[in-house]
Scaffold this motif. Sequence first.
Motif, mmCIF file in Angstrom:
data_model
loop_
_atom_site.group_PDB
_atom_site.id
_atom_site.type_symbol
_atom_site.label_atom_id
_atom_site.label_comp_id
_atom_site.label_asym_id
_atom_site.label_seq_id
_atom_site.Cartn_x
_atom_site.Cartn_y
_atom_site.Cartn_z
ATOM 1 N N ILE A 96 0.844 -1.197 0.000
ATOM 2 C CA ILE A 96 0.000 0.000 0.000
ATOM 3 C C ILE A 96 0.879 1.246 0.000
ATOM 4 O O ILE A 96 1.895 1.293 0.687
ATOM 5 C CB ILE A 96 -0.924 -0.005 1.235
ATOM 6 N N ILE A 97 0.459 2.242 -0.756
ATOM 7 C CA ILE A 97 1.117 3.548 -0.744
ATOM 8 C C ILE A 97 0.132 4.537 -0.126
ATOM 9 O O ILE A 97 -1.026 4.604 -0.526
ATOM 10 C CB ILE A 97 1.509 4.000 -2.160
ATOM 11 N N ASP A 98 0.609 5.282 0.860
ATOM 12 C CA ASP A 98 -0.217 6.300 1.518
ATOM 13 C C ASP A 98 0.479 7.639 1.352
ATOM 14 O O ASP A 98 1.543 7.874 1.904
ATOM 15 C CB ASP A 98 -0.399 5.968 3.001
ATOM 16 N N ARG A 99 -0.129 8.508 0.566
ATOM 17 C CA ARG A 99 0.399 9.855 0.318
ATOM 18 C C ARG A 99 -0.431 10.844 1.098
ATOM 19 O O ARG A 99 -1.355 11.428 0.562
ATOM 20 C CB ARG A 99 0.349 10.184 -1.166
ATOM 21 N N GLY A 100 -0.103 11.010 2.370
ATOM 22 C CA GLY A 100 -0.816 11.979 3.198
ATOM 23 C C GLY A 100 -2.300 11.723 3.283
ATOM 24 O O GLY A 100 -3.090 12.661 3.277
ATOM 25 N N GLY A 101 -2.701 10.461 3.350
ATOM 26 C CA GLY A 101 -4.106 10.118 3.446
ATOM 27 C C GLY A 101 -4.711 9.606 2.156
ATOM 28 O O GLY A 101 -5.778 9.008 2.149
ATOM 29 N N LYS A 102 -4.041 9.820 1.030
ATOM 30 C CA LYS A 102 -4.499 9.273 -0.239
ATOM 31 C C LYS A 102 -3.862 7.891 -0.383
ATOM 32 O O LYS A 102 -2.655 7.774 -0.579
ATOM 33 C CB LYS A 102 -4.102 10.178 -1.406
ATOM 34 N N VAL A 103 -4.685 6.861 -0.268
ATOM 35 C CA VAL A 103 -4.197 5.487 -0.205
ATOM 36 C C VAL A 103 -4.394 4.785 -1.543
ATOM 37 O O VAL A 103 -5.464 4.873 -2.152
ATOM 38 C CB VAL A 103 -4.927 4.708 0.913
ATOM 39 N N GLU A 104 -3.333 4.093 -1.982
ATOM 40 C CA GLU A 104 -3.395 3.317 -3.214
ATOM 41 C C GLU A 104 -2.907 1.906 -2.906
ATOM 42 O O GLU A 104 -1.836 1.719 -2.338
ATOM 43 C CB GLU A 104 -2.514 3.953 -4.287
ATOM 44 N N ASN A 105 -3.695 0.913 -3.267
ATOM 45 C CA ASN A 105 -3.358 -0.477 -3.011
ATOM 46 C C ASN A 105 -2.731 -1.082 -4.267
ATOM 47 O O ASN A 105 -3.385 -1.189 -5.299
ATOM 48 C CB ASN A 105 -4.618 -1.251 -2.605
ATOM 49 N N LEU A 106 -1.457 -1.476 -4.150
ATOM 50 C CA LEU A 106 -0.730 -2.063 -5.283
ATOM 51 C C LEU A 106 -0.561 -3.576 -5.124
ATOM 52 O O LEU A 106 0.241 -4.186 -5.821
ATOM 53 C CB LEU A 106 0.647 -1.420 -5.412
ATOM 54 N N THR A 107 -1.331 -4.185 -4.243
ATOM 55 C CA THR A 107 -1.174 -5.604 -3.937
ATOM 56 C C THR A 107 -1.377 -6.485 -5.160
ATOM 57 O O THR A 107 -0.553 -7.349 -5.450
ATOM 58 C CB THR A 107 -2.148 -6.023 -2.825
ATOM 59 N N GLU A 108 -2.461 -6.282 -5.865
ATOM 60 C CA GLU A 108 -2.760 -7.132 -7.016
ATOM 61 C C GLU A 108 -1.654 -7.056 -8.064
ATOM 62 O O GLU A 108 -1.204 -8.069 -8.583
ATOM 63 C CB GLU A 108 -4.097 -6.721 -7.637
ATOM 64 N N MET A 109 -1.192 -5.864 -8.347
ATOM 65 C CA MET A 109 -0.111 -5.701 -9.310
ATOM 66 C C MET A 109 1.168 -6.359 -8.800
ATOM 67 O O MET A 109 1.871 -7.038 -9.539
ATOM 68 C CB MET A 109 0.146 -4.223 -9.597
ATOM 69 N N GLY A 110 1.469 -6.168 -7.514
ATOM 70 C CA GLY A 110 2.674 -6.755 -6.936
ATOM 71 C C GLY A 110 2.678 -8.265 -7.043
ATOM 72 O O GLY A 110 3.672 -8.865 -7.460
ATOM 73 N N PHE A 111 1.564 -8.906 -6.676
ATOM 74 C CA PHE A 111 1.491 -10.351 -6.761
ATOM 75 C C PHE A 111 1.468 -10.819 -8.210
ATOM 76 O O PHE A 111 1.950 -11.896 -8.526
ATOM 77 C CB PHE A 111 0.261 -10.878 -6.018
ATOM 78 N N GLY A 112 0.924 -10.013 -9.085
ATOM 79 C CA GLY A 112 0.869 -10.384 -10.490
ATOM 80 C C GLY A 112 2.219 -10.429 -11.178
ATOM 81 O O GLY A 112 2.424 -11.204 -12.113
ATOM 82 N N TYR A 113 3.156 -9.621 -10.722
ATOM 83 C CA TYR A 113 4.442 -9.505 -11.411
ATOM 84 C C TYR A 113 5.651 -9.990 -10.609
ATOM 85 O O TYR A 113 6.626 -10.426 -11.204
ATOM 86 C CB TYR A 113 4.706 -8.055 -11.797
#
Length: 119
Positions: A96-113
Amino acid sequence: MKHILLLLAITFALFSCGGNKSKKAQTETQQSKDVMEVLYFHGKKRCVTCNAIERLTKEVIDSLTNDKIVMRVIDISNPENEAITDKYKVVWSSLIIDRGGKVENLTEMGFGYAKNKPA
């Protein structure tokens, strides 16, 4: 090829918040609007893919020169980490990336590659 895509996606996410120097932290800190946290959550037992996601993410962050980026590796099986796992609604390995409260989940991409096509 997919490793390059993963690196590009993470790099894009990292540069989109300002492009400064790299910094790692293992302890929970007060999040500010100008600091981006890259959070890697994992369980007690870890598979090859889980280890690859952590390693590749660290490689990308280490390759950057940004003091506004903090990477935290969090064991979700540790009771001390319950509050942060609840905050991000994490129940298993997650990136997960958290930019001052703006959260982006990169789990699916991470497991995919990460395991099969890191290049």
